[in-house]
Scaffold this motif. Structure first.
Motif, PDB file in Angstrom:
ATOM      1  N   PRO A 126     -10.653  10.770  -6.168  1.00 14.64           N
ATOM      2  CA  PRO A 126     -10.776  12.193  -5.786  1.00 14.64           C
ATOM      3  C   PRO A 126     -11.265  12.304  -4.357  1.00 14.64           C
ATOM      4  O   PRO A 126     -11.987  11.444  -3.841  1.00 14.64           O
ATOM      5  CB  PRO A 126     -11.800  12.736  -6.781  1.00 14.64           C
ATOM      6  N   ASP A 127     -10.946  13.429  -3.708  1.00 16.65           N
ATOM      7  CA  ASP A 127     -11.384  13.707  -2.342  1.00 16.65           C
ATOM      8  C   ASP A 127     -12.754  14.360  -2.381  1.00 16.65           C
ATOM      9  O   ASP A 127     -13.168  14.920  -3.409  1.00 16.65           O
ATOM     10  CB  ASP A 127     -10.360  14.622  -1.652  1.00 16.65           C
ATOM     11  N   ARG A 128     -13.452  14.321  -1.273  1.00 17.42           N
ATOM     12  CA  ARG A 128     -14.761  14.971  -1.247  1.00 17.42           C
ATOM     13  C   ARG A 128     -14.575  16.474  -1.242  1.00 17.42           C
ATOM     14  O   ARG A 128     -13.610  16.999  -0.678  1.00 17.42           O
ATOM     15  CB  ARG A 128     -15.543  14.519  -0.023  1.00 17.42           C
ATOM     16  N   PRO A 129     -15.475  17.189  -1.876  1.00 19.02           N
ATOM     17  CA  PRO A 129     -15.304  18.641  -1.984  1.00 19.02           C
ATOM     18  C   PRO A 129     -15.545  19.329  -0.649  1.00 19.02           C
ATOM     19  O   PRO A 129     -16.075  18.740   0.296  1.00 19.02           O
ATOM     20  CB  PRO A 129     -16.361  19.028  -3.017  1.00 19.02           C
ATOM     21  N   GLY A 130     -15.160  20.610  -0.631  1.00 23.11           N
ATOM     22  CA  GLY A 130     -15.451  21.410   0.541  1.00 23.11           C
ATOM     23  C   GLY A 130     -16.893  21.857   0.552  1.00 23.11           C
ATOM     24  O   GLY A 130     -17.649  21.683  -0.414  1.00 23.11           O
ATOM     25  N   CYS A 131     -17.309  22.448   1.654  1.00 21.62           N
ATOM     26  CA  CYS A 131     -18.706  22.864   1.784  1.00 21.62           C
ATOM     27  C   CYS A 131     -18.931  24.145   1.004  1.00 21.62           C
ATOM     28  O   CYS A 131     -18.020  24.973   0.839  1.00 21.62           O
ATOM     29  CB  CYS A 131     -19.057  23.078   3.256  1.00 21.62           C
ATOM     30  N   PRO A 132     -20.159  24.339   0.458  1.00 17.86           N
ATOM     31  CA  PRO A 132     -20.472  25.613  -0.201  1.00 17.86           C
ATOM     32  C   PRO A 132     -20.328  26.753   0.792  1.00 17.86           C
ATOM     33  O   PRO A 132     -20.540  26.597   1.998  1.00 17.86           O
ATOM     34  CB  PRO A 132     -21.913  25.422  -0.664  1.00 17.86           C
ATOM     35  N   CYS A 133     -19.996  27.902   0.255  1.00 20.45           N
ATOM     36  CA  CYS A 133     -19.711  29.042   1.125  1.00 20.45           C
ATOM     37  C   CYS A 133     -20.624  30.207   0.792  1.00 20.45           C
ATOM     38  O   CYS A 133     -21.276  30.229  -0.250  1.00 20.45           O
ATOM     39  CB  CYS A 133     -18.239  29.447   1.024  1.00 20.45           C
ATOM     40  N   THR A 135       0.857  -1.185   0.000  1.00 25.50           N
ATOM     41  CA  THR A 135       0.000   0.000   0.000  1.00 25.50           C
ATOM     42  C   THR A 135       0.888   1.227   0.000  1.00 25.50           C
ATOM     43  O   THR A 135       1.658   1.456   0.949  1.00 25.50           O
ATOM     44  CB  THR A 135      -0.915   0.015   1.227  1.00 25.50           C
ATOM     45  N   VAL A 136       0.795   1.999  -1.084  1.00 27.22           N
ATOM     46  CA  VAL A 136       1.596   3.215  -1.242  1.00 27.22           C
ATOM     47  C   VAL A 136       0.755   4.367  -0.726  1.00 27.22           C
ATOM     48  O   VAL A 136      -0.354   4.605  -1.209  1.00 27.22           O
ATOM     49  CB  VAL A 136       1.990   3.414  -2.714  1.00 27.22           C
ATOM     50  N   ARG A 137       1.301   5.095   0.206  1.00 29.91           N
ATOM     51  CA  ARG A 137       0.563   6.160   0.874  1.00 29.91           C
ATOM     52  C   ARG A 137       1.187   7.509   0.552  1.00 29.91           C
ATOM     53  O   ARG A 137       2.179   7.607  -0.161  1.00 29.91           O
ATOM     54  CB  ARG A 137       0.531   5.928   2.384  1.00 29.91           C
ATOM     55  N   ASN A 138       0.540   8.552   1.104  1.00 32.73           N
ATOM     56  CA  ASN A 138       0.970   9.945   0.938  1.00 32.73           C
ATOM     57  C   ASN A 138       0.989  10.338  -0.535  1.00 32.73           C
ATOM     58  O   ASN A 138       1.929  10.972  -1.035  1.00 32.73           O
ATOM     59  CB  ASN A 138       2.349  10.172   1.560  1.00 32.73           C
ATOM     60  N   LEU A 139      -0.074   9.970  -1.228  1.00 29.75           N
ATOM     61  CA  LEU A 139      -0.219  10.335  -2.637  1.00 29.75           C
ATOM     62  C   LEU A 139      -1.151  11.511  -2.761  1.00 29.75           C
ATOM     63  O   LEU A 139      -1.798  11.928  -1.794  1.00 29.75           O
ATOM     64  CB  LEU A 139      -0.751   9.141  -3.440  1.00 29.75           C
ATOM     65  N   HIS A 140      -1.184  12.048  -3.985  1.00 27.23           N
ATOM     66  CA  HIS A 140      -2.077  13.168  -4.270  1.00 27.23           C
ATOM     67  C   HIS A 140      -3.400  12.621  -4.758  1.00 27.23           C
ATOM     68  O   HIS A 140      -3.466  11.579  -5.421  1.00 27.23           O
ATOM     69  CB  HIS A 140      -1.474  14.093  -5.327  1.00 27.23           C
ATOM     70  N   ARG A 141      -4.441  13.361  -4.463  1.00 20.55           N
ATOM     71  CA  ARG A 141      -5.778  12.924  -4.843  1.00 20.55           C
ATOM     72  C   ARG A 141      -5.964  13.100  -6.348  1.00 20.55           C
ATOM     73  O   ARG A 141      -5.401  14.000  -6.979  1.00 20.55           O
ATOM     74  CB  ARG A 141      -6.821  13.752  -4.086  1.00 20.55           C
ATOM     75  N   SER A 142      -6.766  12.182  -6.909  1.00 20.47           N
ATOM     76  CA  SER A 142      -7.166  12.236  -8.324  1.00 20.47           C
ATOM     77  C   SER A 142      -5.947  12.451  -9.242  1.00 20.47           C
ATOM     78  O   SER A 142      -5.955  13.306 -10.121  1.00 20.47           O
ATOM     79  CB  SER A 142      -8.201  13.354  -8.540  1.00 20.47           C
ATOM     80  N   THR A 143      -4.892  11.665  -8.969  1.00 14.42           N
ATOM     81  CA  THR A 143      -3.644  11.791  -9.731  1.00 14.42           C
ATOM     82  C   THR A 143      -3.282  10.432 -10.313  1.00 14.42           C
ATOM     83  O   THR A 143      -3.494   9.399  -9.661  1.00 14.42           O
ATOM     84  CB  THR A 143      -2.519  12.306  -8.824  1.00 14.42           C
ATOM     85  N   LYS A 144      -2.707  10.455 -11.523  1.00 16.14           N
ATOM     86  CA  LYS A 144      -2.344   9.221 -12.220  1.00 16.14           C
ATOM     87  C   LYS A 144      -0.908   8.872 -11.845  1.00 16.14           C
ATOM     88  O   LYS A 144      -0.002   9.718 -11.888  1.00 16.14           O
ATOM     89  CB  LYS A 144      -2.468   9.388 -13.730  1.00 16.14           C
ATOM     90  N   TYR A 145      -0.706   7.582 -11.497  1.00 23.02           N
ATOM     91  CA  TYR A 145       0.599   7.083 -11.118  1.00 23.02           C
ATOM     92  C   TYR A 145       0.901   5.822 -11.954  1.00 23.02           C
ATOM     93  O   TYR A 145      -0.018   5.030 -12.254  1.00 23.02           O
ATOM     94  CB  TYR A 145       0.655   6.729  -9.626  1.00 23.02           C
ATOM     95  N   LYS A 146       2.220   5.657 -12.316  1.00 27.89           N
ATOM     96  CA  LYS A 146       2.684   4.491 -13.071  1.00 27.89           C
ATOM     97  C   LYS A 146       3.444   3.569 -12.139  1.00 27.89           C
ATOM     98  O   LYS A 146       4.230   4.035 -11.299  1.00 27.89           O
ATOM     99  CB  LYS A 146       3.592   4.912 -14.228  1.00 27.89           C
ATOM    100  N   PHE A 147       3.233   2.265 -12.294  1.00 24.06           N
ATOM    101  CA  PHE A 147       3.855   1.277 -11.422  1.00 24.06           C
ATOM    102  C   PHE A 147       4.478   0.172 -12.282  1.00 24.06           C
ATOM    103  O   PHE A 147       3.984  -0.172 -13.375  1.00 24.06           O
ATOM    104  CB  PHE A 147       2.809   0.651 -10.472  1.00 24.06           C
TER     105      PHE A 147
END
Length: 1218
Positions: free
Chosen positions: A574-581, A539-551
């Motif tokens: 992808p991560d969940r969005p922030g709340c509307p403001c 399990t590879v951690r500390n990655l960026h959300r919604s990003t393509k990685y090659k293995f």
């Protein structure tokens, strides 16, 4: 724990406190002489095992929780096998023997395994086995058959391997498998163990005396000896089993007697016999170690010897009631500090397999003697211990590098190591491959991916050790092939879980490792290693959300690294969005709607927002939320709302990454509107004539704001204009000021903070009939001074005809009374007083009630002749209280008076007195008259009448009245002075009470004149004497007297003058007599002051013996010397004062108390003459001493009277009251 019950079976209360075994021994009689059997209940706790041998020879292993019933055929207590690290204790309570298997003290660190892995071994073949009780045997959870071969046939799960071990060496302080030496106990078991230890400590009392500071910690129960353990190696080796059974039987027998407790059972103090026995037990000799070998030694000692007295005889020749037993303790830490019990028995010699300092302690009848001194010894050297198996340090496909550690050398340094292998053949035959002192060796020229078995032994000067366990090692293979591309197992926002497969061409014995490389899209760093290991996933951690990685993944072993696998691409979620403001209200908030706008979230989580969701909650609690909008728009109009209500809104958005957090809550308050129409008011109760009671309910629609007040409007029957009659927050009201029998219209409207709502529908109410209106003031007409006619008019009836009128009449406006009830409109009042003011008023009555009174009218009757005289009095005194005021009437006159009658408005001018036979007399406007020229004490039978006259005429005559004249008043009596002194005068008058009783009750008034010539009354009453006190001496006083009776007061007598005499001098105190010589003495007394200018002289009288007093001196001096006294006679003296008046004879005062002068005593021996005078002088002196003064006599009489009064009071209290 195993409990032995002597009488009846019962469940032991300590079952839950036991760690290993818990059973109850039942002793019951069996057919046959002197034959007993014991039934044992063994309780096996959860997680523990209990092994038994059945009658058929098979072994059965029972795991807890269970209760195993067993029976001993020979009636003896069976030997109890305890695992390493535990000791057994026997206690007895209420005839029940319990064998406790407890962990040793925390200072003891034995080796070995936990009891779960090492159950007790089966009993020896030649000993009587435990026979399972057929009626009480539960079905076993695990029954292993086919074990007739003995111990070796049992499963390895329940048969332990008992290897000898040095239990006090530091190398074996822990178990082989790394387990701690103490079995883990939960909190409940620990608390139960603590309670049991506390109970055992309380039982030990004073049975063992006091322990020495350096003595080992004995077992928890001091009053009973513990059963002997087989040895420290779970029963393998050591003493024979026969000896162990004998020791156990001795321990059970000891538990039956309790001698250590003394005669009082649980007493903590020892009696003399126990103290002597304890002293005997303390004479055990120090142990002697012999036959010392490499792994054992023999310990022996001498038993206790009895002490000898001074004459050489043994103190107590009787043998002890029980044989001695001995306890061997070994040092725990190698120092003379803490000791642990190792062996107990009745022998004085046994083999030892531990090599620490030890000591011996004798016991008998549950008493322990003082331990002996510690003895240390050193064992011989021997071959080393078996070493551990060698391990693989490194290797290739053709070589293996082995390493090992040195074992215990047992006193001789290790010289070489012997390494053997099977050459990879697997036949079990080993050949030596290395012999030398090194601790590693490299084996070359091996086959790739092959298995080789190795074992190791150590050698010193004493010989070679046993070989270690066999270990299997493998050589490496060739370079592995490229693996398949990795696969995505699971993806997260910041992590990716990938897996791959082992290359199919690599053998299983080959150790293959993997390198996972990753490249982030657009980073420019290329592939970087993310994992290096032998696992098949990562399990590879500390990655960026919604990003393509090659293995890609590569495999390697000791021979080299393979080519990487094909590249694959994976994308993080992808991560969940922030709340509307910026949630806000746009535009005006209407009563039923408002518009909400918001902005997209600042952070979309790496994916576009697909929709927004808006929730609405009514009220400020926020407990219930409803969905009102879901879509891509950034605004929404909320309609269908309630006016004047608070709402909360919140928004969240949804994207591919999930649902965003909720936005901040926005509160919106819709404005209120006026309330809706109310229901028409309704009538409450029966309508009154001038008042109605109305009630209503709140409007169905309050407009979003609470109703603050209500307004009620009324319109009359003749006018359409309405007026407000009520305004307030109540739901009912009373409307007054209405007309009786009229119809009125009422309407209602409600108001809140937004204003008034519409009016309700009309409500018509008709008032009831009312009382008549107020009558007008009546009119009065005077027909005569005593008759008046009153008339009035009928008032408005207010819907009901007038049935009657009520007329009130009175002399005062506030105290009128009803004088007429009827339907007429006039009334005639008769019997009135002339010239008097009267008030009247009238009221009307109908069926609805009583009307108000009219105004009061004043009516005054005309004047008239006076009224008749009501009361006529005779003017006389009655005990000094006249009726009416007194008017002096002589005996020849009669005084009359009367009360003036009512003049009836015209002043009375005169009165006419009718005397019957005599001429009538006319007097002026007075109320009294005196009739003169009458005879005293004569009754006149005239009918006297009085008539009053005024300007209008003469009034009627009064009633008749009869009179009688009084007798003449008495004459004054003659006044005389019957007794007098210088301060008082006693006066007397009349003839005394006897003669005056016949006459009328005469009374007298005595008066005395003062200096100014006025006479003051001294006495008034019927007495004939009076004493005048507090007068001055030699002073003249004037008196007069008057007699009076019911006829009146008589005249005063002539003035009488009486003079008080002069006062005599005061008595002189007792004089003092002082003898001057035999024939003379001097008498002295106190002087008195002059009395109003008159000098005072003194008279001294003397009396010799019993003769009369004779004057011895008279003069103004206060002392006098008496001469020519006879020495043998006694003399008495007294003195009085004499006042010398200028114009009157002398006045002598009273004499003083008598003073006695005793005869002169003679100091010469008494002669004939003195002998005759002696007896006479004594009584005279006694009489002189016994004479008392007047004051002393009075005091003596007072004391006698007080004592008599107290005695009388006591007698009355005791005999009368009680």
């Amino acid at each position: 724990m195993i409990s032995v019950l002597e009488e009846s079976h019962r469940q032991s209360p300590l079952l839950e406190d036991c760690r290993f075994y818990d059973g109850d021994f039942h002793k019951s009689e069996v057919n046959g002489a002197h034959t007993q059997c014991q039934v044992i209940l063994v309780q096996v706790n959860p997680g523990e095992a209990f092994t038994i041998r059945r009658e058929d020879g098979q072994y059965q292993c029972i795991t807890g929780p269970a209760q195993v019933p067993m029976m001993s055929p020979n009636g003896s207590v069976p030997p109890i096998y305890v695992p390493p690290g535990y000791v057994s204790q026997i206690i007895e309570e209420n005839g029940v023997r319990r064998v406790l298997v407890l962990p040793q003290q925390p200072e003891f660190h034995p080796g070995g395994h936990s009891p779960l892995h090492h159950p007790p071994p089966p009993p020896h073949a030649h000993l009587p086995a435990f026979i399972p009780h057929p009626a009480m045997m539960p079905p076993p959870p695990h029954l292993y058959t086919g074990m007739a071969g003995g111990v070796g046939d049992m499963s390895s799960q329940y048969i332990s391997q008992y290897h000898p071990a040095h239990i006090y060496s530091e190398q074996d302080s822990h178990a082989q498998h790394g387990r701690p030496q103490f079995v883990h106990r939960d909190d409940r078991a620990s608390k139960a163990h603590e309670r049991l230890q506390k109970k055992l400590k309380e039982r030990q009392g004073g049975g063992g005396g006091g322990q020495v500071k350096d003595s080992p910690p004995s077992s928890p129960q001091k009053t009973c000896s513990s059963p002997p353990t087989a040895d420290i190696h779970n029963g393998v080796g050591g003493k024979g089993l026969d000896a162990e059974q004998g020791q156990l039987r001795h321990a059970v027998a000891c538990s039956d007697k309790h001698p250590g407790r003394g005669k009082n059972g649980e007493s903590g103090e020892l009696d003399k016999e126990s103290q002597a026995l304890q002293a005997l037990l303390s004479t055990t000799s120090n142990p002697v170690v012999s036959d010392i070998q490499a792994r054992g030694a023999v310990v022996s000692w001498s038993g206790p010897t009895r002490l000898e007295s001074e004459n050489g005889s043994v103190e107590d020749s009787s043998s002890p009631p029980e044989p001695f037993s001995f306890e061997v303790s070994v040092s725990v830490s190698g120092k003379d500090g803490k000791y642990q019990s190792l062996q107990r028995g009745d022998t004085v010699r046994f083999s030892l397999h531990v090599f620490s300092p030890l000591r011996v302690q004798a016991m008998c009848n549950c008493l322990q003697g003082s331990p002996s001194e510690a003895v240390s010894f050193t064992t011989l050297s021997c071959e080393p211990d078996p070493p551990n198996a060698p391990r693989k340090a490194s290797g290739t496909k053709n070589t293996l590098v082995l390493q090992w550690k040195a074992p215990c050398d047992n006193g001789s340094k290790i010289q070489n190591y012997i390494l053997q292998w099977d050459e990879g053949k697997g036949t079990g035959l080993y050949e030596q491959i290395y012999y030398g002192p090194q601790k590693q060796y490299r084996v070359a020229k091996l086959s790739p991916a092959s298995r080789y078995s190795f074992r190791l032994a150590a050698k010193n000067d004493m010989g070679a050790s046993e070989f270690s366990e066999v270990v299997d090692l493998f050589t490496s293979c060739s370079v592995p092939l490229p693996p398949f591309p990795p696969e995505l197992e699971m993806a997260g926002v910041t992590w990716l879980c990938v897996k791959w497969q082992r290359p199919s061409s690599s053998p299983k014995e080959d150790d293959i490792y993997y390198i996972l490389e990753m490249e982030e899209e657009g980073s420019g760093y290329g592939f970087q290693p993310s994992y290096d290991g032998d696992e098949l996933s990562c399990t590879v951690r500390n990655l960026h959300r919604s990003t393509k990685y090659k293995f890609r993944v590569a495999a390697y072993n000791s021979e080299g690294k393979s080519h990487p696998s094909p590249v694959v691409e994976f994308v993080t979620s992808p991560d969940r969005p922030g709340c509307p403001c910026r949630l806000a209200v746009r535009g005006r908030v209407l009563p039923n709607s408002f518009k909400i706008v918001w902005e997209p979230p600042k952070e979309n989580g790496g994916a576009q927002v697909t929709k927004y969701v808006m929730e609405l909650s009514e009220g400020l609690s926020g407990l219930s939320w409803g969905l009102v909008y879901s879509g891509p728009a950034l605004e929404h109009v909320c309609d269908g709302l309630k006016p004047g209500c608070s709402y909360q809104t919140r928004v969240y958005c949804i994207s591919e990454g999930g649902q965003s957090p909720l936005s901040e809550t926005l509160q919106v308050q819709t404005p209120a509107v006026p309330p809706g129409p109310c229901q028409p008011p309704r009538l409450v109760g029966k309508p009154k004539a001038r008042e109605v009671q109305l009630r209503w309910g709140p409007p169905q629609v309050d407009g979003g704001s609470p109703v603050a007040c209500y307004s009620v409007e009324v319109s009359g029957p003749q006018s359409e204009e309405s007026r407000e009659v009520y305004q307030g927050a109540e739901l009912d009201c009373s409307v007054g000021g209405l007309l009786p029998g009229k119809t009125y219209t009422f309407r209602l409207k409600a108001a809140n903070k937004a204003g008034y709502g519409p009016l309700s529908e009309r409500c018509e109410v008709t008032t009831g009939p009312g009382a008549p209106e107020q009558c007008k003031a009546p009119s009065t007409t005077c027909k005569s001074p005593s008759c008046v006619v009153i008339s009035w008019e009928s008032p408005p009836c207010n819907g009901a005809p007038v049935t009657e009128f009520r007329l009130e009449w009175g002399a005062a406006e506030g105290s009128m009374q009803v004088c007429y009830n009827g339907a007429a409109l006039s009334h005639e009042m008769k019997g009135l007083l002339p010239a008097t003011n009267y008030f009247c008023r009238v009221q009307a009555v109908n069926v609805a009630g009583v009307g108000a009174f009219s105004e009061a009218v004043l009516c005054q009757t005309p004047c008239s002749v006076p009224a008749a005289v009501s009361s006529i009095y005779e003017e006389e005194e009655d005990g000094g209280k006249p009726q009416p005021p007194p008017v002096y009437s002589p005996s020849t006159c009669l005084g009359i008076s009367w009360d003036p009658p009512c003049d009836h408005g015209a002043a009375i001018t005169s009165y006419l007195i009718d005397l019957g036979e005599r001429q009538p007399v006319v007097v002026g406007p007075v109320t009294r008259h005196i009739i003169q020229h009458l005879q005293p004490d004569t009754s006149y039978r005239w009918e006297i009448r009085i008539q009053a006259l005024n300007s209008l005429g003469a009034g009627p005559f009064s009633h008749t009245f009869k009179l009688k004249t009084k007798p003449l008043p008495p004459q004054p009596p003659r006044l005389e002075c019957t007794a007098f002194s210088h301060q008082t005068l006693r006066l007397k008058w009349g003839d005394g009470p006897g003669k005056s009783a016949a006459s009328d009750a005469l009374q007298y008034q005595l008066q005395m004149g003062d200096r100014s010539g006025r006479f003051l009354s001294l006495y008034k009453g019927p007495c004939h004497t009076h004493k005048v006190q507090r007068l001055n001496e030699s002073t003249s006083y004037t008196f007069r007297i008057q007699a009076f009776n019911e006829a009146g007061e008589g005249p005063f007598s002539n003035v009488y003058t009486f003079t008080t005499p002069r006062s005599p001098p005061a008595p002189v105190k007792a004089p003092k007599v002082e003898r001057l010589d035999d024939t003379s003495c001097e008498v002295t007394w106190e002087a008195l002051p002059p009395m109003k200018g008159d000098p005072v002289i003194y008279t001294l009288q003397c009396m010799m013996g019993n003769s009369e007093f004779k004057q011895a001196y008279k003069g103004s001096s206060t002392s006098y010397q008496v001469q020519n006294l006879q020495p043998s006679s006694d003399y008495r003296f007294r003195v009085c004062a004499v006042r010398q008046c200028q114009d009157a004879p002398e006045l002598a005062g009273p004499y003083s108390p008598t003073v006695t002068l005793p005869p002169q005593r003679s100091d010469v021996a008494p002669g004939p003459g003195a002998a005759g005078s002696g007896p006479r002088t004594g009584p005279e002196c006694g009489r002189a001493r016994q004479s008392l003064t007047d004051e002393q006599c009075a005091f003596l009489l007072l004391m006698v009277f007080a004592v008599i009064a107290i005695l009388i009071a006591f007698v009355i209290q005791y005999f009368v009251i009680k």
